[in-house]
Motif scaffolding. Structure first.
Motif, PDB file in Angstrom:
ATOM      1  N   PRO A 288       0.896  -1.725   0.122  1.00 22.25           N
ATOM      2  CA  PRO A 288      -0.168  -0.074   0.304  1.00 22.25           C
ATOM      3  C   PRO A 288       0.430   0.573  -0.171  1.00 22.25           C
ATOM      4  O   PRO A 288       0.340   2.481  -0.281  1.00 22.25           O
ATOM      5  CB  PRO A 288      -0.657   0.235   1.270  1.00 22.25           C
TER       6      PRO A 288
ATOM      7  N   GLU B 150      -0.364   4.756  -2.222  1.00 24.34           N
ATOM      8  CA  GLU B 150       0.107   5.978  -1.642  1.00 24.34           C
ATOM      9  C   GLU B 150       1.165   6.447  -0.327  1.00 24.34           C
ATOM     10  O   GLU B 150      -0.047   5.478   0.604  1.00 24.34           O
ATOM     11  CB  GLU B 150      -1.516   5.817  -1.280  1.00 24.34           C
TER      12      GLU B 150
ATOM     13  N   ALA C 137      -4.927  -1.387  -1.960  1.00 29.43           N
ATOM     14  CA  ALA C 137      -5.532   0.245  -0.658  1.00 29.43           C
ATOM     15  C   ALA C 137      -6.252   0.231   0.178  1.00 29.43           C
ATOM     16  O   ALA C 137      -6.561   0.480   1.183  1.00 29.43           O
ATOM     17  CB  ALA C 137      -5.325   0.954  -1.783  1.00 29.43           C
TER      18      ALA C 137
ATOM     19  N   ARG D 192      -2.019  -2.404   6.476  1.00 26.74           N
ATOM     20  CA  ARG D 192      -1.419  -0.901   5.415  1.00 26.74           C
ATOM     21  C   ARG D 192      -1.026  -0.294   5.442  1.00 26.74           C
ATOM     22  O   ARG D 192      -0.123   0.419   4.754  1.00 26.74           O
ATOM     23  CB  ARG D 192      -3.076  -0.434   4.686  1.00 26.74           C
TER      24      ARG D 192
END
Length: 190
Positions: A92, A96, A133, A158
């Motif tokens: 993850p 991001e 995600a 995550r």
């Protein structure tokens, strides 16, 4: 990869054996400030050894080792923009980093979690970016009917800061879990 070729693979019986070799190697790599960043069945090799101290016991012992060390990088050189990973195993934080954290040694913890999850599933899962995600790999691990499931799920969190932080910590969580067959045994009730 050879492990997945075994017929009727019962991954739960292999988890600690695979984890011991992989996590020992990662502990060594991480202690020298390197990151492997590509832990998957194709980079895990099986060596068969025999105990030479006991002439009567020729039972093979399997040792799991990490290969493809040429792709390791110093942690200080890691950059999400120049780090290539297989699409299905992108952590993850690669997707991001502002939301999930910095790309660091925990990527190897995440990948080891994916490897151990695949042992339970009996195949190598391919995750989409959306599944990664939203934490789908962790959710799968939480559904494992095994005491190892919660340790694997922590490795697949995550957010880097919420994930298992070190290979040694991951090993302690796994090796401290009591296998279902021992826990359910009437001889082990107290």
């Amino acid at each position: 990869n050879d492990l997945f070729q075994l017929s009727e693979l019962d991954g739960s019986k292999w988890v600690l054996h695979v984890a011991r070799g992989v996590l020992q190697a990662l502990n060594f790599i991480h202690n020298h400030d390197y990151i492997h960043k590509d832990i998957h069945p194709g980079n895990i090799f099986i060596a068969t050894m025999h105990n030479s101290n006991k002439s009567n016991d020729r039972t093979p012992t399997f040792v799991f080792k990490i290969g493809d060390l040429g792709i390791t990088r110093l942690e200080s050189e890691m950059n999400v923009l120049n780090t290539m990973m297989a699409r299905w195993m992108v952590p993850p934080e690669s997707l991001e980093p502002h939301q999930f954290g910095k790309l660091s040694k925990q990527v190897d913890i995440y990948h080891t979690g994916l490897l151990l999850l695949s042992l339970f599933l009996g195949y190598l899962p391919k995750f989409t970016y959306d599944q990664i995600a939203t934490g789908y790999p962790r959710q799968l691990a939480e559904g494992i009917n095994s005491p190892y499931g919660s340790a694997i799920a922590r490795a697949l969190r995550r957010h880097v800061g919420s994930r298992t932080q070190t290979a040694l910590e991951f090993w302690r969580e796994l090796s401290g879990a009591e296998p279902l067959n021992r826990r359910a045994s009437p001889n082990n009730r107290q």
